[in-house]
Design a protein around this motif. Structure first.
Motif, mmCIF file in Angstrom:
data_model
loop_
_atom_site.group_PDB
_atom_site.id
_atom_site.type_symbol
_atom_site.label_atom_id
_atom_site.label_comp_id
_atom_site.label_asym_id
_atom_site.label_seq_id
_atom_site.Cartn_x
_atom_site.Cartn_y
_atom_site.Cartn_z
ATOM 1 N N HIS A 9 31.707 -32.003 -3.370
ATOM 2 C CA HIS A 9 31.568 -33.235 -2.599
ATOM 3 C C HIS A 9 31.433 -32.868 -1.132
ATOM 4 O O HIS A 9 32.324 -32.214 -0.569
ATOM 5 C CB HIS A 9 32.759 -34.165 -2.809
ATOM 6 N N ASN A 10 30.322 -33.289 -0.533
ATOM 7 C CA ASN A 10 29.997 -32.866 0.828
ATOM 8 C C ASN A 10 30.018 -31.340 0.895
ATOM 9 O O ASN A 10 29.312 -30.681 0.153
ATOM 10 C CB ASN A 10 30.955 -33.515 1.842
ATOM 11 N N ASP A 11 30.849 -30.748 1.722
ATOM 12 C CA ASP A 11 30.913 -29.288 1.819
ATOM 13 C C ASP A 11 32.065 -28.697 1.016
ATOM 14 O O ASP A 11 32.280 -27.485 1.034
ATOM 15 C CB ASP A 11 31.059 -28.863 3.297
ATOM 16 N N ALA A 12 32.786 -29.551 0.314
ATOM 17 C CA ALA A 12 33.967 -29.074 -0.417
ATOM 18 C C ALA A 12 33.609 -28.704 -1.850
ATOM 19 O O ALA A 12 32.840 -29.396 -2.516
ATOM 20 C CB ALA A 12 35.051 -30.145 -0.418
ATOM 21 N N VAL A 13 34.179 -27.592 -2.314
ATOM 22 C CA VAL A 13 34.095 -27.190 -3.718
ATOM 23 C C VAL A 13 35.531 -27.054 -4.205
ATOM 24 O O VAL A 13 36.269 -26.170 -3.754
ATOM 25 C CB VAL A 13 33.327 -25.861 -3.890
ATOM 26 N N LEU A 14 35.903 -27.924 -5.134
ATOM 27 C CA LEU A 14 37.308 -28.044 -5.510
ATOM 28 C C LEU A 14 37.547 -27.598 -6.946
ATOM 29 O O LEU A 14 36.809 -27.959 -7.858
ATOM 30 C CB LEU A 14 37.761 -29.499 -5.366
ATOM 31 N N ALA A 15 38.597 -26.789 -7.107
ATOM 32 C CA ALA A 15 39.067 -26.418 -8.438
ATOM 33 C C ALA A 15 40.239 -27.322 -8.808
ATOM 34 O O ALA A 15 41.047 -27.691 -7.951
ATOM 35 C CB ALA A 15 39.488 -24.962 -8.457
ATOM 36 N N LEU A 16 40.323 -27.688 -10.079
ATOM 37 C CA LEU A 16 41.332 -28.636 -10.523
ATOM 38 C C LEU A 16 42.084 -28.101 -11.729
ATOM 39 O O LEU A 16 41.569 -27.270 -12.481
ATOM 40 C CB LEU A 16 40.676 -29.965 -10.930
ATOM 41 N N THR A 17 43.297 -28.621 -11.926
ATOM 42 C CA THR A 17 44.028 -28.427 -13.177
ATOM 43 C C THR A 17 44.692 -29.749 -13.531
ATOM 44 O O THR A 17 44.820 -30.643 -12.683
ATOM 45 C CB THR A 17 45.099 -27.324 -13.075
ATOM 46 N N ALA A 18 45.128 -29.867 -14.755
ATOM 47 C CA ALA A 18 45.765 -31.106 -15.212
ATOM 48 C C ALA A 18 46.915 -30.787 -16.143
ATOM 49 O O ALA A 18 46.877 -29.800 -16.897
ATOM 50 C CB ALA A 18 44.753 -31.998 -15.922
ATOM 51 N N SER A 19 47.925 -31.632 -16.113
ATOM 52 C CA SER A 19 49.033 -31.562 -17.062
ATOM 53 C C SER A 19 48.893 -32.732 -18.022
ATOM 54 O O SER A 19 48.526 -33.836 -17.624
ATOM 55 C CB SER A 19 50.374 -31.640 -16.331
ATOM 56 N N ILE A 20 49.201 -32.466 -19.300
ATOM 57 C CA ILE A 20 48.959 -33.478 -20.329
ATOM 58 C C ILE A 20 50.176 -33.596 -21.245
ATOM 59 O O ILE A 20 50.718 -32.577 -21.719
ATOM 60 C CB ILE A 20 47.715 -33.129 -21.174
ATOM 61 N N GLY A 21 50.585 -34.830 -21.489
ATOM 62 C CA GLY A 21 51.625 -35.108 -22.464
ATOM 63 C C GLY A 21 51.033 -35.802 -23.678
ATOM 64 O O GLY A 21 50.114 -36.610 -23.556
ATOM 65 N N VAL A 22 51.541 -35.482 -24.860
ATOM 66 C CA VAL A 22 50.992 -35.990 -26.120
ATOM 67 C C VAL A 22 52.066 -36.764 -26.872
ATOM 68 O O VAL A 22 53.204 -36.293 -27.013
ATOM 69 C CB VAL A 22 50.471 -34.838 -27.006
#
Length: 339
Positions: A292-305
């Protein structure tokens, strides 16, 4: 204990049609009683008897339609009864030609009570019968001798039909749009909590067991908003929504609960299958690179089941369990699945 309203959870037009039907019933009873007296003094006893029966019928219907859950059936029953009485009056050789003025208002009544499709079909059938009865009683001589009057009657009747049909089409379209807006998250286009509740009740009612629920939260999302601004954060949320659409099945319901928290409803999915999907989602999100624009972002997520095999299960307990598992994943180091 308060009784639930029969209009609760129904389309927006349901309460409107209930009030309209009550008004029409009162109107029919009032003028029906007048016609009973008129026909009595005119010695049209069969027509008087039919009018009296109709008045009694609508008076009995008034308290019923106030609380019925089957409003469409009662609307149809009212229209059939009313149309049958007017058709008898149209066919009776003792009535004057002015009785055919009722033909012009019937399409509007049918459209308002039954909607565009059924109201259109119902009134089209009635108009065809009424036209046939007119020709049977008066022949074509009257039409030929008074072409202007005939054209006026046909034009007004056609106008009433087309106006009511167009009005219902536009109203139904507006209702669908408003309903969709009320059930959709405006940022991501995903279903919101209200639509999730509907989908859960539908799945539970259909016995789509086992029923699983994933609660997903993006890790350190606040840092993205603080460092890059809310426009970048919104772009990230939209990208996650696209990922959920891509990675879930057609029967699954992915929704945004709020903020960076998402939920996925999985009908006919046991805990093992739900865990497998959750792990796949976690890995896909971890591999994402959001630009997005000049940003390159890495992501993670936590998940409950959470998973249930209990018929008649409610959404809130399932959300509570999934939320508890989600926080276990958060406190356990993030970027993981807990079930």
């Amino acid at each position: 204990m308060n009784r639930a309203s029969p209009d609760q959870g129904m389309p927006l037009s349901h309460q409107h049609r209930r009030q309209l039907l009550r008004l029409l019933l009162a109107f029919t009873a009032f003028f029906g009683a007048i016609f009973v007296v008129v026909n009595f003094f005119a010695e049209r006893y069969w027509l008087m008897t039919i009018e009296a029966a109709l008045v009694l019928l609508v008076l009995l219907m008034l308290p019923i339609v106030q609380g019925t859950y089957h409003l469409r059936r009662w609307c149809l029953f009212y229209l059939v009864s009313l149309y049958a009485a007017t058709i008898y009056a149209l066919a009776s050789p003792t009535t004057s030609i002015t009785v055919f003025s009722w033909v012009m208002v019937m399409p509007i009544t049918a459209h308002l009570l039954l909607g565009r499709r059924w109201g259109g079909l119902f009134s089209a059938f009635y108009l065809a019968v009424a036209g046939g009865l007119f020709l049977w009683r008066f022949g074509t001589a009257l039409v030929v001798s008074s072409p202007g009057a005939t054209a006026n009657v046909l034009a007004v009747t056609a106008w009433g039909y087309m106006f009511s049909h167009f009005y219902e089409a536009r109203r139904e379209s507006a209702e669908r749009e408003l309903s969709q807006q009320a059930l959709t998250d405006p940022l991501t286009g995903l279903p919101n909590r209200a639509q999730l509740e509907q989908a859960f009740q539908r799945a539970a009612g259909e016995g789509a067991l086992p029923l699983s629920l994933l609660m997903l939260d993006l890790d350190y999302f606040k840092r993205i908003n603080d460092a890059h601004g809310h426009a970048t954060g919104d772009a990230v949320l939209r990208r996650i929504a696209e990922t959920l659409r891509e990675q879930t099945r057609q029967q699954d319901v992915a929704c945004r609960l709020g903020g960076e928290e998402f939920c996925v409803l999985l009908p006919r999915t046991d805990v093992s299958q739900a865990r497998h999907l959750a792990e796949r989602l976690r890995a896909v999100i971890e591999a994402l690179r959001c630009h997005h624009n000049d940003a390159v972002l890495a992501l993670t997520a936590s998940i409950g089941v959470a998973c249930t095999t209990t018929p008649g299960e409610q959404l809130d307990p399932m959300l509570h369990i999934a939320d508890k598992k989600l926080y276990e994943a958060k406190f356990g180091g993030r970027n993981r699945v807990v079930y």
